[in-house]
Design a protein around this motif. Structure first.
Motif, PDB file in Angstrom:
ATOM      1  N   ASN A  91       0.693  -1.127   0.050  1.00  0.00           N
ATOM      2  CA  ASN A  91      -0.214   0.194  -0.021  1.00  0.00           C
ATOM      3  C   ASN A  91       0.734   1.356  -0.011  1.00  0.00           C
ATOM      4  O   ASN A  91       0.459   2.173   0.579  1.00  0.00           O
ATOM      5  CB  ASN A  91      -0.895  -0.027   1.189  1.00  0.00           C
ATOM      6  N   LEU A  92       2.054   1.155  -0.732  1.00  0.00           N
ATOM      7  CA  LEU A  92       2.621   2.424  -0.973  1.00  0.00           C
ATOM      8  C   LEU A  92       1.774   3.335  -1.738  1.00  0.00           C
ATOM      9  O   LEU A  92       1.065   2.969  -2.682  1.00  0.00           O
ATOM     10  CB  LEU A  92       3.928   2.035  -1.555  1.00  0.00           C
ATOM     11  N   TYR A  93       1.974   4.915  -1.761  1.00  0.00           N
ATOM     12  CA  TYR A  93       1.299   5.796  -2.567  1.00  0.00           C
ATOM     13  C   TYR A  93       1.866   5.788  -3.743  1.00  0.00           C
ATOM     14  O   TYR A  93       3.061   6.468  -3.982  1.00  0.00           O
ATOM     15  CB  TYR A  93       1.158   7.061  -2.105  1.00  0.00           C
ATOM     16  N   PRO A  94       1.040   5.623  -4.816  1.00  0.00           N
ATOM     17  CA  PRO A  94       1.967   5.053  -6.003  1.00  0.00           C
ATOM     18  C   PRO A  94       2.226   6.364  -7.090  1.00  0.00           C
ATOM     19  O   PRO A  94       2.893   6.381  -7.878  1.00  0.00           O
ATOM     20  CB  PRO A  94       0.654   4.322  -6.976  1.00  0.00           C
ATOM     21  N   HIS A  95       1.602   7.490  -6.506  1.00  0.00           N
ATOM     22  CA  HIS A  95       1.619   8.602  -7.421  1.00  0.00           C
ATOM     23  C   HIS A  95       2.709   9.556  -6.607  1.00  0.00           C
ATOM     24  O   HIS A  95       2.976  10.621  -6.910  1.00  0.00           O
ATOM     25  CB  HIS A  95       0.318   9.429  -7.338  1.00  0.00           C
ATOM     26  N   LEU A 115       5.350  12.588   3.514  1.00  0.00           N
ATOM     27  CA  LEU A 115       4.045  13.070   3.333  1.00  0.00           C
ATOM     28  C   LEU A 115       3.318  13.176   4.735  1.00  0.00           C
ATOM     29  O   LEU A 115       2.948  14.338   5.324  1.00  0.00           O
ATOM     30  CB  LEU A 115       3.127  11.914   2.522  1.00  0.00           C
ATOM     31  N   ASN A 122       6.563   9.314  -0.177  1.00  0.00           N
ATOM     32  CA  ASN A 122       5.856   8.340   0.695  1.00  0.00           C
ATOM     33  C   ASN A 122       6.359   8.289   2.051  1.00  0.00           C
ATOM     34  O   ASN A 122       5.393   8.262   2.906  1.00  0.00           O
ATOM     35  CB  ASN A 122       6.165   6.846   0.247  1.00  0.00           C
TER      36      ASN A 122
END
Ligand SMILES: Nc1ncnc2c1ncn2[C@@H]1O[C@H](COP(=O)(O)OP(=O)(O)O)[C@@H](O)[C@H]1O
Ligand SMILES: [Mg+2]
Lengths: 223, 243
Positions: free
Chosen positions: B87-91, B100, B97
């Motif tokens: 569940n890393l933030y892909p954007h 944030l 990451n």
């Protein structure tokens, strides 16, 4: 050449081009502001209907369904004819922005909701696990990812929004369709008036529609 | 540190957690094992209230999370979680990451968050990937980034829900190595895993769950040498054979 498209009728149109220019500028302005309103409303209600609160979801449903299931004309006439009876007199410009913006806001809400749904559930959970609230997670984590899904259908919404501002001709809206209509009903040069108007709408909409199609091809997302 | 008292959890008619009473001491390394569907994820996810129990009380760091006006978000800042699917933030880039949430939620100055972020990336061996995007990394690298992201919140508790189960076999060890290294510190860890080697190496206590209940608990040695319950023996013989 005589008839509906006689040369002298075209000449009259060319010499009165400012009438059409004004209408065109008006259409661009109303469309721009209505689109902004539609995006704000659509963003808000799209997020509301993605939350866990039943009340918020119900509220969004009422807005979306009542707007999507009545004709735009009724909504515009309501603002223009019915509100004055309640003591609210809106200028036709505001009727245009509000009427068309609120109408398309309902459709944008659905586009936003679908975009949010396409983001894996784990993203919201990861954000929650780091202390994000629902709204901040939406803003920083979910919506930026939903945008990719939502962009082609949003561009198509912009195209229908521009076309739908023509409804304002019925309430003396001052936009392109109204200007064309009032010009031609005074001199009966309908042929050139409507052809020229059509071309101006194409000039606005075709680039957007082409852009949307290219996005669809790139992302594989259907409008 | 974490106390679960009289927890019941239902999904509709499905009774998923039954009479759970569990206390995790500060600094304790707790490993949770049990067959698929036994409620391990639901248990660990209730420790940061990703799942709301149907009944019972959850106290973390002295805060009753199940109280009506509990500051759940505040508590989550110090209880980090690592997921099976990363569940890393892909954007966002790898470094973004990591920064944030510290910047937005904990109001850490951006530069400080980046500095500590880079240090944690270094620690998991991925400093050179700071400006890559998650999709450019292997599964094992992504999970190490996820651990670094969790660490950059400077949490007091780390929750791991099967952190190596979605990985190709050759990548499991690199993630376990990071976790073993982490366990040398005073941080409280709760780890759902079937990696019995890891459990033996770091666990202070192992609990075995089946059908929503904690069936048996003890030291790793207890589980290897003489597990009491038949279901525990059966489960262990299965997973040890498959490894
Ligand atoms: N969000 C959910 N909605 C409905 N049922 C769920 C949900 N999450 C888990 N369950 C059910 O709860 C039970 C326990 O699941 P889980 O805690 O994921 O077990 P484990 O992690 O041990 O495999 C399973 O029967 C599962 O189907
Ligand atoms: Mg699980």
């Amino acid at each position: 050449m005589n008839g509906a498209f006689a040369d002298y009728k075209w000449a009259a149109l060319v010499s009165d081009w400012t009438v059409f220019g004004e209408g065109f500028a008006h259409t661009v302005l109303v469309s721009g502001l209505a689109l902004l309103l539609a995006l704000l409303l659509g963003g808000f209600f799209g997020v509301l209907s993605s939350g866990s609160s039943k009340l918020a979801k119900g509220l969004a449903r009422v807005y979306i369904e009542s707007i999507q299931n009545t004709p735009l004309v009724i909504q515009v006439f309501f603002l223009y004819h019915a509100l004055p009876h309640l003591g609210i007199m809106l200028p036709t410009f505001a009727v245009g922005v509000l009427g068309v913006g609120v109408y398309h806001g309902a459709y944008v809400s659905e586009v936003v909701r679908a975009g949010i749904q396409a983001v894996p559930r784990g993203q919201l959970e990861a954000a929650y696990s780091q202390g994000f609230s629902f709204w901040r997670a939406m803003r920083h984590i979910i919506l930026p990812q939903a945008k990719r899904m939502a962009f082609p259908p949003l561009t198509n919404q912009a195209v229908s929004l521009i076309k739908n501002t023509s409804v304002l001709a019925m309430v003396a809206g001052g936009e392109l369709m109204y200007q064309a209509d009032s010009w031609s009903s005074s001199n009966l040069y309908y042929g050139p008036a409507y052809v020229a108007t059509g071309i101006l709408y194409i000039a606005l909409c075709l680039p957007l529609a082409t852009y949307a199609r290219r996005l669809e091809e790139q992302t594989g997302v259907k409008g | 540190m974490i106390a679960l008292q009289g927890i019941q959890k239902y999904f509709g008619a499905n009774h998923v957690l039954k009479d759970i009473d569990l206390t995790v001491a500060p600094g304790e390394k707790l490993v949770v094992i049990g067959p698929s569907g036994s409620g391990k994820s639901t248990l660990i996810r209730s420790m940061n209230l990703l799942e709301m129990p149907s009944k019972g009380k959850i106290v973390v760091d002295g805060v009753d999370l199940t109280a009506p006006k509990a500051e759940v978000e505040k508590v989550r800042e110090s209880v980090a979680m690592v997921f099976q699917q990363f569940n890393l933030y892909p954007h966002k880039t790898v470094l973004e990451n990591l920064t944030l949430a510290p910047v937005l939620i904990k109001k850490v100055p951006k530069e400080a968050a980046e500095e500590s972020g880079l240090a944690f990336l270094d620690r998991v061996g991925l400093k050179n990937k700071a400006h890559a995007y998650p999709a450019q990394l292997s599964g094992g690298q992504q999970q190490r980034v996820a651990i670094a992201r969790a660490l950059n919140m400077k949490p007091r508790v780390m929750l791991f829900d099967e952190p190596t189960s979605a990985l190709d076999p050759e990548m499991i060890q690199e993630v376990l190595d990071v976790m073993v290294d982490l366990a040398k510190e005073g941080i409280t860890m709760v780890v759902v895993t079937h990696e019995m080697g890891f459990a033996r190496q770091v666990a202070d206590r192992v609990i075995f769950m089946d059908a929503g209940r904690i069936i048996e608990q003890g030291t790793p040695e207890h589980f290897f040498v003489n597990p009491e319950h038949e279901r525990t023996q059966l489960f262990l013989s299965k997973i040890l054979r498959s490894h």
